[in-house]
Structures are given as C-alpha cells and as structure tokens.
Design a protein around this motif. Sequence first.
Motif, PDB file in Angstrom:
ATOM      1  N   LYS A  12     -88.096   7.184 -82.515  1.00 38.70           N
ATOM      2  CA  LYS A  12     -89.253   7.757 -82.912  1.00 38.70           C
ATOM      3  C   LYS A  12     -90.267   8.360 -81.739  1.00 38.70           C
ATOM      4  O   LYS A  12     -91.215   8.977 -81.852  1.00 38.70           O
ATOM      5  N   GLY A  13     -89.455   7.974 -80.641  1.00 35.08           N
ATOM      6  CA  GLY A  13     -90.326   8.322 -79.161  1.00 35.08           C
ATOM      7  C   GLY A  13     -90.416   7.255 -78.328  1.00 35.08           C
ATOM      8  O   GLY A  13     -89.663   6.244 -78.550  1.00 35.08           O
ATOM      9  N   MET A  14     -91.426   7.360 -77.380  1.00 35.37           N
ATOM     10  CA  MET A  14     -91.574   6.129 -76.476  1.00 35.37           C
ATOM     11  C   MET A  14     -92.857   5.326 -76.951  1.00 35.37           C
ATOM     12  O   MET A  14     -93.638   5.687 -77.526  1.00 35.37           O
ATOM     13  N   ILE A  15     -92.564   3.913 -76.725  1.00 35.02           N
ATOM     14  CA  ILE A  15     -93.660   3.044 -77.066  1.00 35.02           C
ATOM     15  C   ILE A  15     -93.970   2.039 -76.094  1.00 35.02           C
ATOM     16  O   ILE A  15     -92.992   1.517 -75.210  1.00 35.02           O
ATOM     17  N   ALA A  16     -95.308   1.913 -75.651  1.00 30.36           N
ATOM     18  CA  ALA A  16     -95.654   1.087 -74.425  1.00 30.36           C
ATOM     19  C   ALA A  16     -96.199  -0.184 -75.161  1.00 30.36           C
ATOM     20  O   ALA A  16     -96.851  -0.284 -76.196  1.00 30.36           O
TER      21      ALA A  16
END
Length: 245
Positions: A12-16
């Motif tokens: 789903k993309g980047m997660i911090a």
Amino acid sequence: MRGQVEIYSTKKGMIAIENPIKNKILQKLSERELTFEDLIEVCGKARSTMSVHLNDLLGMGLVYKRVDARDRRKKYFGLNTDLLVSSKMPVATHYEKILQSIPGTVGDKYGFLKSLFHLVRSGMESYGVDTSPAMKKIGRDVGKALAPFFKARTADVLLKEVSEFWEAQGLGKVRILKSDVPTIIVDDCFDCSTMPNIGRTQCSLDEGILEAIIEEKLKVKCSVEETECYGTGFHHCKFIIKIFK
C-alpha cells in the motif's frame, strides 16, 4: 521529542512506525518467525498489550500470521515488509532543536528561511533518508544556472570571483588556500554552521554548485569533495577541488 522512527514498505506504500513496542516487534520478527508467547517474552509486555500491537501491525500489512500445521492452536508471526529507513541520532536531536527555535526566528527573514532549509534537510535525514546525492544533483543544476554571472576564464580568477559571490549571498566567509590542489575553506557556512558533529559532511549542495560553475566556465571536468565540515566536528568547511583538463 519524537521517538525512534522506522519507515517500512508495503504493497500500500510506505508506513512510518514511531511506537517503540511496534518497532521492537518488527525488529524481532526480522530475525525469525515467533509465536505470540515468544513475542510476549522478548518484548516484556502483557498479553493484552501485545495483542493490540500485533493486530495493528497485521492490519497495516507489516506482519503475517500462519497456523502451525501440526498444532493449529499455535500461531506464528513473521515480517511482511522491508525496512526502508530509520531515524538517526544525533540528527533527530538536531531536528528537534531547530524545530523549537523556529518561533524565535519570526521577524528575521534570513534567519527564518535558513531555519526552514535546515529543518527540511535535517528532518529528512533524521528519518534515515540520505539527501546527499539529490542535494548534489540540485547543486549542479543551480551551478549551471549561475554560471553566466561569472566572467573569469582561469581557475585562480574564477575561484576568487566565486568566493566574493559566496560571501555576498550570505553562504559563508571564504578563504582560498594556496596549494597544488585548489582548496577552499568556508567559515560560518550557511549549509551546516549550526550542525553538531554527526560523523559525516553536510555540504553536498555546495559541492554541486562549485563543480558546475567551474565546469561551465572553464570547459573542464571537475570534482569537488568536502573533506572537513561542521558535521564532522570542525569549525569550518573544507573543499578540495580537482580539475581534469
């Protein structure tokens, strides 16, 4: 002050992830699969706390869960992501220091803009993003755009002209050292004079600007390398200039 931040990639993309418990779970799962009981033991948290964090990580797609084929009551958890970047110290501390100083620069246009510039770069680096390659490329683009402002056609005269330009624009006070290899010393560097010793140089933007100006005006290939910096514990920046004819 924010805690250690890790940035992971997912479909789903980047997660911090800033929560220390979640980061510890992910770090342990990067080593091997663990059961729920294993995670409770290595993290030292209650079952209810661990359950909440694992469910969050499952929902984000950062971990997976599988059932033991021989004992369906036993469930294993594993890492379902890659660690992209990790916040760094003392850059993160420096970022927080700049952030807290921003209100005090209101009314000082130069100081405010300088703080914003430093805040963006330090913020990116505090999250583990190496800005140096991009900053050097941007610097070269800036250098090409600025080259027409300079008139010199020899290295000595051009460096003197660049030094005067550097000081006039508030980028730092420049000294040219006489040696076999052209060397520039910059005091009160705009790029990094407030930077603590983080163990690496910081002025890749300046490297790129200098390289491009020299190449454009002298029609040569040039390499500019910063060897000493406020970011490496010095009270100046030192640039070694190599010109290849």
